[in-house]
Scaffold this motif. Structure first.
Motif, PDB file in Angstrom:
ATOM      1  N   VAL A  15       0.848  -1.203   0.000  1.00  0.00           N
ATOM      2  CA  VAL A  15       0.000   0.000   0.000  1.00  0.00           C
ATOM      3  C   VAL A  15       0.876   1.244   0.000  1.00  0.00           C
ATOM      4  O   VAL A  15       0.658   2.179  -0.776  1.00  0.00           O
ATOM      5  N   ARG A  16       1.887   1.253   0.843  1.00  0.00           N
ATOM      6  CA  ARG A  16       2.774   2.419   0.935  1.00  0.00           C
ATOM      7  C   ARG A  16       3.549   2.626  -0.361  1.00  0.00           C
ATOM      8  O   ARG A  16       3.642   3.739  -0.872  1.00  0.00           O
ATOM      9  N   THR A  19       1.106   3.636  -3.319  1.00  0.00           N
ATOM     10  CA  THR A  19       0.623   5.009  -3.130  1.00  0.00           C
ATOM     11  C   THR A  19       1.726   6.007  -3.414  1.00  0.00           C
ATOM     12  O   THR A  19       1.498   7.012  -4.111  1.00  0.00           O
ATOM     13  N   LEU A  34      -4.623   8.782   3.444  1.00  0.00           N
ATOM     14  CA  LEU A  34      -4.526   8.788   1.988  1.00  0.00           C
ATOM     15  C   LEU A  34      -5.269   9.955   1.355  1.00  0.00           C
ATOM     16  O   LEU A  34      -4.803  10.529   0.365  1.00  0.00           O
ATOM     17  N   VAL A  39      -5.214  11.599  -2.493  1.00  0.00           N
ATOM     18  CA  VAL A  39      -5.856  10.493  -3.211  1.00  0.00           C
ATOM     19  C   VAL A  39      -7.309  10.865  -3.483  1.00  0.00           C
ATOM     20  O   VAL A  39      -8.060  11.201  -2.581  1.00  0.00           O
ATOM     21  N   ALA A  44      -7.314   6.504  -6.343  1.00  0.00           N
ATOM     22  CA  ALA A  44      -7.751   5.341  -5.572  1.00  0.00           C
ATOM     23  C   ALA A  44      -7.976   4.138  -6.487  1.00  0.00           C
ATOM     24  O   ALA A  44      -7.615   3.007  -6.140  1.00  0.00           O
ATOM     25  N   ILE A  47      -4.632   2.655  -7.247  1.00  0.00           N
ATOM     26  CA  ILE A  47      -4.087   1.941  -6.083  1.00  0.00           C
ATOM     27  C   ILE A  47      -4.768   0.585  -5.928  1.00  0.00           C
ATOM     28  O   ILE A  47      -4.110  -0.449  -5.777  1.00  0.00           O
ATOM     29  N   VAL A  70      -3.366   4.613   6.176  1.00  0.00           N
ATOM     30  CA  VAL A  70      -2.623   3.540   5.515  1.00  0.00           C
ATOM     31  C   VAL A  70      -2.666   2.239   6.318  1.00  0.00           C
ATOM     32  O   VAL A  70      -3.005   1.188   5.779  1.00  0.00           O
TER      33      VAL A  70
END
Length: 87
Positions: A15-16, A19, A34, A39, A44, A47, A70
């Protein structure tokens, strides 16, 4: 990575990383929000699509907006990876 084999740390790192890449940032902290990072629905979608590809798991787009921190979002994604969607 096969469904069910990812650790929470794997999912959070993904995720990190995803993003940061999508937003062109050097890093995204685990306690970052986020939405506050910028975002929007377009980002989104990117992601969630990347997470779907990485973990072969359907991730509902709304999940990111419901849980934008996150670490919390990653935990929910991890639950989906390990347990699959709720019926």
């Amino acid at each position: 990575m096969a469904t069910g084999t990812a650790t929470l740390a794997d999912v959070e790192a993904a995720v990190r990383e995803i993003t940061a890449s999508v937003l062109d940032l050097p890093d995204v902290e685990r306690d970052a929000n986020l939405l506050e990072l910028g975002v929007d629905s377009f980002v989104a979608t990117r992601i969630v699509a990347a997470l779907r590809t990485r973990f072969d798991t359907e991730v509902p787009l709304i999940l990111l907006f419901e849980e934008p921190e996150v670490a919390v979002f990653a935990e929910s994604v991890h639950d989906l990876v390990v347990n699959g969607p709720e019926d």
